[in-house]
Design a protein around this motif. Structure first.
Motif, PDB file in Angstrom:
ATOM      1  N   THR A  36       0.056 -12.193  -1.419  1.00  0.00           N
ATOM      2  CA  THR A  36       0.894 -11.177  -2.040  1.00  0.00           C
ATOM      3  C   THR A  36       0.747  -9.881  -1.261  1.00  0.00           C
ATOM      4  O   THR A  36      -0.358  -9.364  -1.121  1.00  0.00           O
ATOM      5  CB  THR A  36       0.488 -10.962  -3.506  1.00  0.00           C
ATOM      6  N   SER A  81       0.939  -5.896  -0.092  1.00  0.00           N
ATOM      7  CA  SER A  81       0.827  -4.587  -0.733  1.00  0.00           C
ATOM      8  C   SER A  81       2.203  -3.929  -0.689  1.00  0.00           C
ATOM      9  O   SER A  81       3.071  -4.327   0.084  1.00  0.00           O
ATOM     10  CB  SER A  81      -0.195  -3.727   0.011  1.00  0.00           C
ATOM     11  N   SER A  82       2.385  -2.901  -1.520  1.00  0.00           N
ATOM     12  CA  SER A  82       3.618  -2.125  -1.459  1.00  0.00           C
ATOM     13  C   SER A  82       3.336  -0.707  -1.923  1.00  0.00           C
ATOM     14  O   SER A  82       2.496  -0.487  -2.790  1.00  0.00           O
ATOM     15  CB  SER A  82       4.710  -2.760  -2.318  1.00  0.00           C
ATOM     16  N   THR A 105       1.209  -1.316  -5.316  1.00  0.00           N
ATOM     17  CA  THR A 105       0.134  -2.291  -5.546  1.00  0.00           C
ATOM     18  C   THR A 105      -0.588  -2.614  -4.237  1.00  0.00           C
ATOM     19  O   THR A 105       0.022  -2.571  -3.164  1.00  0.00           O
ATOM     20  CB  THR A 105       0.685  -3.597  -6.157  1.00  0.00           C
ATOM     21  N   GLY A 109      -1.639  -5.585  -3.750  1.00  0.00           N
ATOM     22  CA  GLY A 109      -1.504  -7.028  -3.590  1.00  0.00           C
ATOM     23  C   GLY A 109      -2.855  -7.664  -3.889  1.00  0.00           C
ATOM     24  O   GLY A 109      -3.894  -6.988  -3.933  1.00  0.00           O
ATOM     25  N   GLU A 144      -6.639  -7.050  -7.734  1.00  0.00           N
ATOM     26  CA  GLU A 144      -5.468  -6.266  -7.362  1.00  0.00           C
ATOM     27  C   GLU A 144      -5.575  -4.907  -8.020  1.00  0.00           C
ATOM     28  O   GLU A 144      -5.974  -4.798  -9.177  1.00  0.00           O
ATOM     29  CB  GLU A 144      -4.189  -6.963  -7.833  1.00  0.00           C
ATOM     30  N   ASP A 198      -5.949 -10.819   2.415  1.00  0.00           N
ATOM     31  CA  ASP A 198      -4.914 -11.151   1.440  1.00  0.00           C
ATOM     32  C   ASP A 198      -5.234 -12.459   0.725  1.00  0.00           C
ATOM     33  O   ASP A 198      -5.827 -13.355   1.301  1.00  0.00           O
ATOM     34  CB  ASP A 198      -3.561 -11.331   2.123  1.00  0.00           C
ATOM     35  N   ASN A 201      -1.393 -14.765  -5.472  1.00  0.00           N
ATOM     36  CA  ASN A 201      -1.495 -14.437  -6.892  1.00  0.00           C
ATOM     37  C   ASN A 201      -2.217 -15.606  -7.567  1.00  0.00           C
ATOM     38  O   ASN A 201      -1.819 -16.752  -7.424  1.00  0.00           O
ATOM     39  CB  ASN A 201      -0.086 -14.259  -7.472  1.00  0.00           C
ATOM     40  N   GLU A 237       4.168  -9.443 -11.127  1.00  0.00           N
ATOM     41  CA  GLU A 237       4.209  -9.232  -9.665  1.00  0.00           C
ATOM     42  C   GLU A 237       5.097  -8.105  -9.338  1.00  0.00           C
ATOM     43  O   GLU A 237       5.972  -7.673  -9.884  1.00  0.00           O
ATOM     44  CB  GLU A 237       4.658 -10.471  -8.910  1.00  0.00           C
TER      45      GLU A 237
END
Length: 142
Positions: A26, A28-29, A58, A60, A107, A133, A136, A142
Motif C-alpha cells: 500500500t 503512502s500518500s 497516510t 501506507g 500505518e 512496504d 494491507n 484504504e
C-alpha cells in the motif's frame, strides 16, 4: 531539500515490493519529508527527518527494520496496528516510538483537518531501508 517520502526505501525509485501470493504493498500518500541530519556509527545509521502529512494522508502499511522515535509538532497522528485497531492517537507535543521488524506492520494516518508535522529519528542497521512496504493486512479502510 524537501522530497516526497517513499515509505519503502528498499526499492529504488519508489516501486512497490510485491511478495508472491500476497496483495501489493500500500503506497503512502500526501507525505513530504526533509532529512535534517544523517550519520553512521558502529554499524548503525541515525537519520532524523521532518515529515509533513497532509490532511487525509497516510504512510501506507509498512514496518521498520530498526527503531523509530518521533515527536508530534503539529496536528494529530492516528496510528493503526496490523489487526486494524488504533494503538494510539498522538497530538502536538506527544512522543511516539514504534516496534521494529516484520511482526510490527502498521500505518499512520492524518485524519485531522490540518497538516501533521513530526520529527522522526530512525536508528537502523547501516544500509537498511527506513521502512519496508507491506500489503494491507485486511483492514476495511484504504
Amino acid at each position: 531539500m524537501k522530497q516526497w517520502f517513499p515509505v519503502a526505501m528498499t526499492v529504488a525509485l519508489g516501486s512497490a515490493i510485491v511478495v508472491p501470493g500476497t496483495a501489493a504493498a500500500t503506497p503512502s500518500s500526501g507525505i513530504e519529508a526533509e532529512t535534517l541530519v544523517q550519520s553512521t556509527l558502529d554499524g548503525k545509521d541515525y537519520v532524523t527527518r521532518e515529515l509533513t502529512v497532509a490532511p487525509g494522508g497516510t504512510t501506507g502499511w509498512h514496518y521498520h527494520p530498526g527503531q523509530v522515535f518521533g515527536v508530534i509538532k503539529q496536528g494529530t497522528l492516528t496510528h493503526y496496528r496490523g489487526d486494524c485497531s488504533v494503538d494510539g492517537v498522538y497530538n502536538a507535543g506527544d512522543a511516539i516510538s514504534e516496534g521494529s521488524g516484520d511482526g510490527y506492520i502498521h500505518e499512520g494516518r492524518n485524519e485531522g483537518p490540518v497538516p501533521l508535522v513530526m520529527t522522526v529519528l530512525y536508528i537502523k542497521p547501516a544500509g537498511s531501508p527506513l521502512a519496508v512496504d507491506a500489503p494491507n493486512p485486511g483492514c476495511p479502510f484504504e
